[in-house]
Write a protein that holds these residues in place. Sequence first.
Motif, PDB file in Angstrom:
ATOM      1  N   ILE B  83      31.811  44.266  47.828  1.00 19.46           N
ATOM      2  CA  ILE B  83      32.787  44.536  46.760  1.00 19.46           C
ATOM      3  C   ILE B  83      32.765  46.055  46.510  1.00 19.46           C
ATOM      4  O   ILE B  83      32.137  46.646  46.232  1.00 19.46           O
ATOM      5  CB  ILE B  83      32.474  43.826  45.417  1.00 19.46           C
ATOM      6  N   GLU B  86      36.831  50.409  44.855  1.00 20.01           N
ATOM      7  CA  GLU B  86      38.435  50.097  44.483  1.00 20.01           C
ATOM      8  C   GLU B  86      38.721  48.687  44.141  1.00 20.01           C
ATOM      9  O   GLU B  86      37.927  47.871  44.844  1.00 20.01           O
ATOM     10  CB  GLU B  86      39.384  50.435  45.568  1.00 20.01           C
ATOM     11  N   THR B  87      39.307  48.510  43.052  1.00 16.46           N
ATOM     12  CA  THR B  87      39.575  47.043  42.662  1.00 16.46           C
ATOM     13  C   THR B  87      40.362  46.249  43.798  1.00 16.46           C
ATOM     14  O   THR B  87      41.266  46.904  44.384  1.00 16.46           O
ATOM     15  CB  THR B  87      40.356  46.911  41.617  1.00 16.46           C
ATOM     16  N   VAL B  88      39.971  45.189  44.209  1.00 10.89           N
ATOM     17  CA  VAL B  88      40.519  44.341  45.590  1.00 10.89           C
ATOM     18  C   VAL B  88      40.993  43.318  45.246  1.00 10.89           C
ATOM     19  O   VAL B  88      41.260  42.464  46.186  1.00 10.89           O
ATOM     20  CB  VAL B  88      39.507  44.523  46.826  1.00 10.89           C
ATOM     21  N   SER B  89      41.141  42.853  43.960  1.00  9.96           N
ATOM     22  CA  SER B  89      41.933  41.205  43.760  1.00  9.96           C
ATOM     23  C   SER B  89      43.326  41.878  44.212  1.00  9.96           C
ATOM     24  O   SER B  89      44.111  42.769  44.186  1.00  9.96           O
ATOM     25  CB  SER B  89      41.863  41.054  42.357  1.00  9.96           C
ATOM     26  N   ILE B  90      43.993  40.702  44.904  1.00 12.97           N
ATOM     27  CA  ILE B  90      45.384  40.720  45.380  1.00 12.97           C
ATOM     28  C   ILE B  90      46.212  40.934  44.021  1.00 12.97           C
ATOM     29  O   ILE B  90      46.534  39.951  43.307  1.00 12.97           O
ATOM     30  CB  ILE B  90      45.700  39.474  46.004  1.00 12.97           C
ATOM     31  N   PRO B  91      47.119  42.157  44.210  1.00 18.18           N
ATOM     32  CA  PRO B  91      47.804  42.241  42.825  1.00 18.18           C
ATOM     33  C   PRO B  91      49.067  41.464  42.562  1.00 18.18           C
ATOM     34  O   PRO B  91      49.476  41.409  41.399  1.00 18.18           O
ATOM     35  CB  PRO B  91      48.363  43.681  42.845  1.00 18.18           C
ATOM     36  N   TRP B  92      49.605  40.653  43.493  1.00 22.77           N
ATOM     37  CA  TRP B  92      50.862  39.948  43.125  1.00 22.77           C
ATOM     38  C   TRP B  92      50.200  38.281  43.118  1.00 22.77           C
ATOM     39  O   TRP B  92      51.115  37.446  42.704  1.00 22.77           O
ATOM     40  CB  TRP B  92      51.622  39.980  44.485  1.00 22.77           C
ATOM     41  N   ASN B  98      44.213  34.005  43.365  1.00 25.43           N
ATOM     42  CA  ASN B  98      42.957  35.013  43.769  1.00 25.43           C
ATOM     43  C   ASN B  98      41.789  34.514  44.041  1.00 25.43           C
ATOM     44  O   ASN B  98      41.148  34.765  45.081  1.00 25.43           O
ATOM     45  CB  ASN B  98      42.970  36.087  42.887  1.00 25.43           C
ATOM     46  N   ILE B 129      48.705  37.451  35.916  1.00 24.21           N
ATOM     47  CA  ILE B 129      48.478  38.344  36.833  1.00 24.21           C
ATOM     48  C   ILE B 129      48.227  39.722  36.146  1.00 24.21           C
ATOM     49  O   ILE B 129      49.096  40.203  35.471  1.00 24.21           O
ATOM     50  CB  ILE B 129      49.830  38.388  37.497  1.00 24.21           C
ATOM     51  N   ARG B 138      40.410  42.977  36.969  1.00 19.06           N
ATOM     52  CA  ARG B 138      40.490  42.929  38.376  1.00 19.06           C
ATOM     53  C   ARG B 138      39.101  42.754  39.097  1.00 19.06           C
ATOM     54  O   ARG B 138      38.730  42.091  40.320  1.00 19.06           O
ATOM     55  CB  ARG B 138      41.371  43.834  38.996  1.00 19.06           C
ATOM     56  N   ALA B 142      37.750  39.956  41.656  1.00 17.21           N
ATOM     57  CA  ALA B 142      36.899  39.957  42.988  1.00 17.21           C
ATOM     58  C   ALA B 142      35.656  39.341  42.843  1.00 17.21           C
ATOM     59  O   ALA B 142      35.280  38.879  43.844  1.00 17.21           O
ATOM     60  CB  ALA B 142      36.880  41.380  42.996  1.00 17.21           C
ATOM     61  N   ARG B 145      36.068  35.625  43.305  1.00 18.46           N
ATOM     62  CA  ARG B 145      36.156  35.095  44.657  1.00 18.46           C
ATOM     63  C   ARG B 145      35.251  35.352  45.435  1.00 18.46           C
ATOM     64  O   ARG B 145      34.837  34.491  46.463  1.00 18.46           O
ATOM     65  CB  ARG B 145      37.393  35.992  45.136  1.00 18.46           C
TER      66      ARG B 145
END
Lengths: 249, 250
Positions: B83, B86-92, B98, B129, B138, B142, B145
């Motif tokens: 991890i 930077e935040t890496v959850s998918i923004p859309w 996610n 979202i 976010r 992550a 996930r």
Amino acid sequence: MISTKVKIFVFVLVIYLILFEFLFPANGVFPPVSVIFLSVNELVEHYNFISNLASTFAAVYISILANYLVTKFLFAIIVWMKAEKFFEMSEITQSILSTFFNIPFILITLLILVWLPDLIYDKYIIATLLFLPQSLSNVFENKNSDKKEYYYFYKSLGIKSNQVMNKVIFRLSEPKLLLSLIKNHSFIWSVILITEFIQQQQGIGGILFTVFKYQDISLIFTVALLLSILVSIVQKILILLYDKIYFWK
Amino acid sequence: MIINIKNLSKSFIIKAGYNKEIFHDLNLSLNFDENNFISLIAPSGFGKSTLLKIIAGFIKPDSGKIIVNENNLNKTLNNVVYIPTETVSIPWLSVKKNIEFGLSENELSESKTNFIISLIGLEGYEDHIPDKNSFGFRFRIALGRALYSDPELILLDEPFNKLDSFTKEEIFLMLKNVIKQYNSRFLLTTSGLLDAAFLSDEIILFSKDENILSEYLKVEQRYTHINDMLQSEFFNRILNKIQTKISLKL
């Protein structure tokens, strides 16, 4: 509340009306407003304006769509061949692509027209190809972006490189890619008009060729005015759609 | 699980003919049999991210070995999730989408998704979202996930840098709950003592002189609030002890 933009527009219109409708109606530079109205009628009746406009309009927006699809396709091929090396390749690829930005577009247009004379799809090919280096460059742009971090995270989850690249990394690049196409879209109009003009093909460029031959200032002025209004409206609609689709950008 | 890092060296080419050495002959032992959460504290520029990326298998070291339970890495440690800062959850995508991203039909389980969502404290937000600047939210996604993959080890590369102190405390408490309920193992890199002291079972300090391992510190006291920890004798003792050795931020 009337915005400043509207106030300026009305002010310019009134000045134009006074100057060229009443004070200097036969000046040979700016046609009077009444002549512009008559020219619209003439364009529609004698120059088949609507069908020509439809042809140019389709060429512009089909080229934008084609540009996006070709960029996506090339990206998929590149990552299929070398997904692991994508981020290492990005800097060199960008510098190669940037050399294309410096070639005057008219030269590329003329070359394609010489290579493929009489092809009715020339304008589509030219408009798509001209902006391809710019679009690919936007996709390869990694500086100041988190794309690599996304790649590491999803790769560490065991997701295949191709899937991460196509479903995450490309989507992250899409807002920049499409915003650049929307911002450049008046330039795409110019490219299509010039191609039609040179080829004397169906389209607004073809009309411009004829009216230019007869040095009809009022018709050139009217076409310019109508296209400016149309391009501005479409640009606003595209930005609205863009904001709706890429709300997360 | 014990990870032994032996004589690890890594340098990068900055420009033609000039290499920057990140670390040289690094030796380190991470004992996850006795600890669930280990933190590496080192000053900026030490190469903490590089070290985690080597452990995750993204970067190859110039020399040295990583040995897991007496075996070379990747033979036994298959499931390491990284991890990043930077935040890496998918923004859309929504929270639920996610958490389930990239999983096949066979891997998906409604009950597991729901369990993870409640574990990371996002129950009721399944279809939400998050805004791209909701870093805490976010990070939770992550982490959720990451947990879905049942990793042997989760590598946290300074993920709390952008969090405000209130969100930080919430995230820390959530992480403690995750460790308790999920029995997951974490390796955190940070240059902040606070994060490490609040979360870790063991802290490994690196001194200002790169590569010189200062000390392994066992954290025996547990706190439920950051403020309680900050006022504790334990925290101040550690702070005094290490302030002279490395430059730290709280």
